[in-house]
Design a protein around this motif. Structure first.
Motif, PDB file in Angstrom:
ATOM      1  N   VAL A  72       0.833  -1.202   0.000  1.00 19.05           N
ATOM      2  CA  VAL A  72       0.000   0.000   0.000  1.00 19.05           C
ATOM      3  C   VAL A  72       0.868   1.252   0.000  1.00 19.05           C
ATOM      4  N   ASN A  73       0.266   2.345  -0.465  1.00 16.16           N
ATOM      5  CA  ASN A  73       0.893   3.658  -0.458  1.00 16.16           C
ATOM      6  C   ASN A  73       0.263   4.500   0.640  1.00 16.16           C
ATOM      7  N   VAL A  74       1.096   5.088   1.476  1.00 11.99           N
ATOM      8  CA  VAL A  74       0.617   5.916   2.579  1.00 11.99           C
ATOM      9  C   VAL A  74       1.204   7.321   2.440  1.00 11.99           C
ATOM     10  N   ALA A  75       0.327   8.317   2.387  1.00  9.03           N
ATOM     11  CA  ALA A  75       0.756   9.716   2.370  1.00  9.03           C
ATOM     12  C   ALA A  75       0.572  10.301   3.768  1.00  9.03           C
ATOM     13  N   ILE A  76       1.629  10.908   4.290  1.00  8.01           N
ATOM     14  CA  ILE A  76       1.553  11.584   5.584  1.00  8.01           C
ATOM     15  C   ILE A  76       1.731  13.068   5.295  1.00  8.01           C
ATOM     16  N   ILE A  77       0.659  13.807   5.464  1.00  7.88           N
ATOM     17  CA  ILE A  77       0.605  15.210   5.072  1.00  7.88           C
ATOM     18  C   ILE A  77       0.357  16.039   6.328  1.00  7.88           C
ATOM     19  N   ALA A 124      13.480  22.642   4.970  1.00  6.20           N
ATOM     20  CA  ALA A 124      13.410  23.210   3.621  1.00  6.20           C
ATOM     21  C   ALA A 124      13.465  22.148   2.536  1.00  6.20           C
ATOM     22  N   ASP A 125      14.059  20.994   2.842  1.00  2.00           N
ATOM     23  CA  ASP A 125      14.208  19.948   1.820  1.00  2.00           C
ATOM     24  C   ASP A 125      13.018  18.999   1.749  1.00  2.00           C
ATOM     25  N   ILE A 126      12.025  19.151   2.622  1.00  2.00           N
ATOM     26  CA  ILE A 126      10.851  18.286   2.584  1.00  2.00           C
ATOM     27  C   ILE A 126       9.884  18.795   1.523  1.00  2.00           C
ATOM     28  N   GLN A 127       9.466  17.910   0.659  1.00  2.00           N
ATOM     29  CA  GLN A 127       8.609  18.282  -0.467  1.00  2.00           C
ATOM     30  C   GLN A 127       7.238  18.732   0.017  1.00  2.00           C
ATOM     31  N   GLU A 128       6.682  19.726  -0.666  1.00  2.00           N
ATOM     32  CA  GLU A 128       5.344  20.196  -0.324  1.00  2.00           C
ATOM     33  C   GLU A 128       4.284  19.264  -0.897  1.00  2.00           C
ATOM     34  N   ALA A 129       3.187  19.138  -0.170  1.00  2.00           N
ATOM     35  CA  ALA A 129       2.093  18.265  -0.576  1.00  2.00           C
ATOM     36  C   ALA A 129       1.441  18.765  -1.856  1.00  2.00           C
ATOM     37  N   ALA A 130       0.991  17.821  -2.682  1.00  2.00           N
ATOM     38  CA  ALA A 130       0.288  18.115  -3.920  1.00  2.00           C
ATOM     39  C   ALA A 130      -0.894  17.161  -4.041  1.00  2.00           C
ATOM     40  N   LEU A 131      -1.846  17.499  -4.889  1.00  2.00           N
ATOM     41  CA  LEU A 131      -3.006  16.633  -5.073  1.00  2.00           C
ATOM     42  C   LEU A 131      -2.607  15.242  -5.554  1.00  2.00           C
ATOM     43  N   ASP A 132      -1.513  15.160  -6.284  1.00  2.00           N
ATOM     44  CA  ASP A 132      -1.034  13.858  -6.748  1.00  2.00           C
ATOM     45  C   ASP A 132      -0.731  12.920  -5.585  1.00  2.00           C
ATOM     46  N   ASP A 133      -0.297  13.468  -4.450  1.00  2.00           N
ATOM     47  CA  ASP A 133      -0.014  12.627  -3.288  1.00  2.00           C
ATOM     48  C   ASP A 133      -1.283  11.961  -2.772  1.00  2.00           C
ATOM     49  N   LEU A 134      -2.410  12.668  -2.864  1.00  2.00           N
ATOM     50  CA  LEU A 134      -3.682  12.095  -2.432  1.00  2.00           C
ATOM     51  C   LEU A 134      -4.167  11.038  -3.417  1.00  2.00           C
ATOM     52  N   SER A 135      -4.023  11.327  -4.705  1.00  2.00           N
ATOM     53  CA  SER A 135      -4.433  10.352  -5.725  1.00  2.00           C
ATOM     54  C   SER A 135      -3.634   9.062  -5.606  1.00  2.00           C
ATOM     55  N   TRP A 136      -2.337   9.208  -5.336  1.00  2.00           N
ATOM     56  CA  TRP A 136      -1.410   8.077  -5.242  1.00  2.00           C
ATOM     57  C   TRP A 136      -1.680   7.198  -4.035  1.00  2.00           C
ATOM     58  N   ALA A 137      -2.149   7.798  -2.956  1.00  2.00           N
ATOM     59  CA  ALA A 137      -2.223   7.113  -1.662  1.00  2.00           C
ATOM     60  C   ALA A 137      -3.419   6.180  -1.552  1.00  2.00           C
ATOM     61  N   ASP A 138      -3.197   5.043  -0.905  1.00  2.00           N
ATOM     62  CA  ASP A 138      -4.281   4.182  -0.448  1.00  2.00           C
ATOM     63  C   ASP A 138      -4.770   4.634   0.921  1.00  2.00           C
ATOM     64  N   ALA A 139      -3.866   5.254   1.686  1.00  2.00           N
ATOM     65  CA  ALA A 139      -4.185   5.741   3.026  1.00  2.00           C
ATOM     66  C   ALA A 139      -3.494   7.072   3.255  1.00  2.00           C
ATOM     67  N   ILE A 140      -4.141   7.929   4.034  1.00  2.00           N
ATOM     68  CA  ILE A 140      -3.618   9.275   4.290  1.00  2.00           C
ATOM     69  C   ILE A 140      -3.709   9.564   5.778  1.00  2.00           C
ATOM     70  N   LEU A 141      -2.614  10.028   6.351  1.00  2.00           N
ATOM     71  CA  LEU A 141      -2.624  10.550   7.714  1.00  2.00           C
ATOM     72  C   LEU A 141      -2.342  12.043   7.648  1.00  2.00           C
ATOM     73  N   VAL A 174      -8.377   5.085   3.197  1.00  2.00           N
ATOM     74  CA  VAL A 174      -8.260   5.010   4.656  1.00  2.00           C
ATOM     75  C   VAL A 174      -7.630   6.304   5.149  1.00  2.00           C
ATOM     76  N   VAL A 175      -8.235   6.904   6.183  1.00  2.00           N
ATOM     77  CA  VAL A 175      -7.780   8.212   6.668  1.00  2.00           C
ATOM     78  C   VAL A 175      -7.681   8.222   8.188  1.00  2.00           C
ATOM     79  N   SER A 176      -6.773   9.058   8.699  1.00  2.00           N
ATOM     80  CA  SER A 176      -6.578   9.175  10.135  1.00  2.00           C
ATOM     81  C   SER A 176      -5.891  10.513  10.401  1.00  2.00           C
ATOM     82  N   ALA A 177      -5.802  10.916  11.672  1.00  2.00           N
ATOM     83  CA  ALA A 177      -5.244  12.232  11.982  1.00  2.00           C
ATOM     84  C   ALA A 177      -4.525  12.236  13.319  1.00  2.00           C
ATOM     85  N   PHE A 178      -3.575  13.157  13.453  1.00  2.00           N
ATOM     86  CA  PHE A 178      -2.854  13.356  14.714  1.00  2.00           C
ATOM     87  C   PHE A 178      -2.621  14.846  14.919  1.00  2.00           C
ATOM     88  N   THR A 179      -2.330  15.231  16.164  1.00  2.00           N
ATOM     89  CA  THR A 179      -2.276  16.656  16.476  1.00  2.00           C
ATOM     90  C   THR A 179      -1.402  16.942  17.689  1.00  2.00           C
TER      91      THR A 179
END
Length: 208
Positions: A4-9, A63-80, A114-119
């Motif tokens: 699976v692909n997981v995007a952490i945004i 500064a070297d961490i890539q900024e989120a894009a809509l493609d990251d959401l399309s690519w992901a099976d799960a997102i946190l 699949v989605v989840s969140a932290f704070t």
């Protein structure tokens, strides 16, 4: 387990939520997922950032961490999603990114993920649960499958938040980053998300 692909945004101003996001990435990778760790774009004016040395330092350090894009959401099976609380709600920087997802949502590109969140918050009653619940409002509209950590691991009885991993950072000179138990909770949450997404993906493939 199905791969699976997981995007952490996430959004982080001084590094607390960034630390949680990194721990979540470790947990998802340990579960066998391919992970994209993405920050959202900083919207605060330079004078605001410069007025807080920790904020300015964190911007420089990431500064070297890539900024989120809509493609990251399309690519992901799960997102946190990770965000500090802002008056018991989602930080404006993360909300601005979420507000760009309308086209993808209309195409059905967010349904069934699949989605989840932290704070994190400055004080013990600083709106951690309400912030995660506010993000859940978005997930409902997307048709996402919300996977909270619950009390599914002994670490949850130490950190105490079944809604999603959270940390009380403190304010001013008392501010501090998350300790090992909170980082373990973030890893557990991400593993649970990745494993749930993998089981769901395998089940869908088997029934196709």
């Amino acid at each position: 387990m199905a791969p699976v692909n997981v995007a952490i945004i996430y959004y982080s101003s001084t590094g607390t939520v960034h630390a949680l996001a990194q721990a979540a990435a470790e947990g998802a990778e340990k579960a066998g997922a391919t992970v994209r760790l993405r920050k959202v774009r900083e919207m605060a004016p330079p004078e605001a950032i410069g007025s807080n040395p920790a904020w300015a330092q964190h911007v420089q350090d990431t500064a070297d961490i890539q900024e989120a894009a809509l493609d990251d959401l399309s690519w992901a099976d799960a997102i946190l999603f990770g965000t500090p609380t802002r008056f018991g709600n989602v930080a404006g920087q993360l909300k601005a990114f979420i507000d760009t997802t309308g086209g993808l949502w209309q195409q059905g590109g967010l349904a069934g993920k699949v989605v989840s969140a932290f704070t994190a918050s400055g004080t013990a009653h600083g709106g951690q649960e309400s912030t995660i619940l506010a993000l859940s409002n978005t997930f409902y509209h997307w048709g996402g499958i919300i996977v909270p950590p619950g009390y599914t691991d002994p670490i949850q009885f130490q950190t105490g938040n079944p809604y999603g991993t959270s940390h009380v950072a403190g304010v001013g000179g008392a501010a501090s980053g998350p300790g090992e138990s909170v980082l373990q909770a973030a890893r557990h949450q991400a593993r649970r998300v990745a494993e749930t997404a993998a089981a769901l993906k395998a089940g869908r493939a088997a029934s196709a």
